[in-house]
Design an enzyme around this catalytic site. Structure first.
Site, PDB file in Angstrom:
ATOM      1  N   THR A  52      65.213  21.915 -21.597  1.00 50.36           N
ATOM      2  CA  THR A  52      65.595  20.949 -22.634  1.00 50.36           C
ATOM      3  C   THR A  52      64.427  19.995 -22.843  1.00 50.36           C
ATOM      4  OG1 THR A  52      67.901  21.050 -21.905  1.00 50.36           O
ATOM      5  CG2 THR A  52      67.282  19.222 -23.341  1.00 50.36           C
ATOM      6  N   LYS A 102      70.071  21.049 -29.127  1.00 48.46           N
ATOM      7  CA  LYS A 102      70.412  20.774 -27.723  1.00 48.46           C
ATOM      8  C   LYS A 102      70.490  19.260 -27.472  1.00 48.46           C
ATOM      9  CE  LYS A 102      70.908  21.089 -23.336  1.00 48.46           C
ATOM     10  NZ  LYS A 102      72.246  21.301 -22.811  1.00 48.46           N
ATOM     11  N   LYS A 143      66.967  11.766 -19.409  1.00 51.74           N
ATOM     12  CA  LYS A 143      65.839  12.283 -20.213  1.00 51.74           C
ATOM     13  C   LYS A 143      66.336  12.765 -21.581  1.00 51.74           C
ATOM     14  CE  LYS A 143      65.224  16.512 -19.446  1.00 51.74           C
ATOM     15  NZ  LYS A 143      65.757  17.790 -19.898  1.00 51.74           N
TER      16      LYS A 143
END
Ligand code: NDP
Ligand code: SSN
Length: 292
Positions: free
Chosen positions: A96, A171, A239
């Protein structure tokens, strides 16, 4: 069957590479901490000494690594992918990351004649073990088609979303929603508890209504037992919130709910909860809500 390369044997990578082996794929693995390859070798994998060595051996190579810095490092650093990628070889990054990181990798690989696909995944440790991920691919369509037999083992559904960046963005949107949801869920658990309700009964009620979902069902029982054994580490969720908020900045999208959730994840990291499951944000919400 052609040899598949696999870089990154963390929570997700180990489960995914194991799945490929179980389904008869020949797999060559590499991990920064090389000892993590041992268990895969016991199940039939070969080891490449460096990312470049894996690329050299395999027609296409999959990676799933922590974050943008890690994703860039295995491509651009010494012994990295760029040293061996060439015409006819493919590289699939399932980490990701943000669209910018993916585009940098894509351009560098194209400059060597190689093919690139980004393919981040929705679903966590258990879906990875069970081959039930949702794959969000974008980039080189021919590589997507070549990798479909592997994706069919790793996931329950693959989407091809067009140009590089679209997989990363999809995502991040999904995880931004998830990070906000787990904060709202935590607040609900605290509110139930502080107002004299049984949190387990709240879980039962939620599960029968319109906002029932697999995440509440899976995380709720462990959260009320203060069990945060990591499936999706909190540092990675933070993150993703950070990268999603940056995507919001680029597109002038106001996201006050996600911004508040990100603050809670940052706070959790700052008190040392980063390696626990992302649901450990509940501990921060408890303190903010006056519970201990
Ligand atoms: N866990 C989950 O539920 C999900 C995670 N993801 C995403 O997948 C990715 C991996 O997650 P997960 O497996 O949980 O993470 P882990 O923290 O368990 O594993 C991270 C992996 O990245 C490697 N790594 C870290 N930094 C570097 C570096 N500088 N150079 C090379 N390798 C590096 C680690 O190697 P080493 O062993 O040496 O530390 C390890 O193999 C992340 O992008 C995450 O956001 C996506 C969906 C679900
Ligand atoms: O990126 C992690 C996603 C975790 C999940 O979908 O449950």
């Amino acid at each position: 069957m052609a040899e598949v390369g696999f870089l990154g044997l963390g929570i997700m990578g180990k489960a995914m590479a194991m799945n490929l082996l179980r389904h008869g794929f020949k797999v060559t693995v590499w991990n920064r901490t090389l000892s993590r390859c041992d268990e895969l070798v016991e199940h039939g994998a070969s080891v490449g000494e460096t990312p470049a060595a894996v690329i050299k051996k395999c027609k296409y190579t999959i990676a799933i690594l922590s974050d943008p810095a890690a994703a860039l490092s295995v491509v651009f650093d010494k012994d990295g992918i760029l040293e061996e990628i060439c015409s006819g070889k493919g590289y699939i990054d399932m980490s990701t990351v943000d669209a910018d990181t993916s585009s940098k990798i894509s351009e560098a690989i194209a400059s060597k004649g190689g093919y690139f696909l980004e393919a981040p995944v929705s679903g966590s440790k258990k879906p990875a073990e069970d081959g039930q991920l949702v794959i969000l691919a974008a980039g080189e369509k021919a590589l997507y088609e070549e990798a479909l037999p592997a994706f069919d083992v790793l996931g329950k559904k693959s989407f091809f979303l067009g140009k590089v960046g679209n997989g990363a963005k999809m995502k991040l949107v999904v995880n931004m929603i998830m990070g906000s949801m787990v904060n709202a869920f935590s607040e609900g658990l605290v509110l139930a508890d502080k107002s004299g309700l049984n949190p387990q009964t709240l879980l039962d009620v939620l599960d029968l209504g319109g906002i029932a979902n697999p995440m509440f069902r899976m995380k709720g029982p462990t959260m009320i037992q203060n069990n945060y054994s990591p499936a999706f580490p909190l540092k990675h969720q933070q993150k993703d919130m950070r990268l999603a908020l940056a995507l919001g900045d680029e597109n002038a999208v106001s996201m006050p709910v996600a911004a508040a959730a990100n603050e809670a994840f940052k706070k959790a990291r700052s008190v040392g909860l980063g390696d626990l499951d992302f649901s450990a944000v509940y501990e921060i919400v408890k303190v903010a809500g006056g519970s201990s």
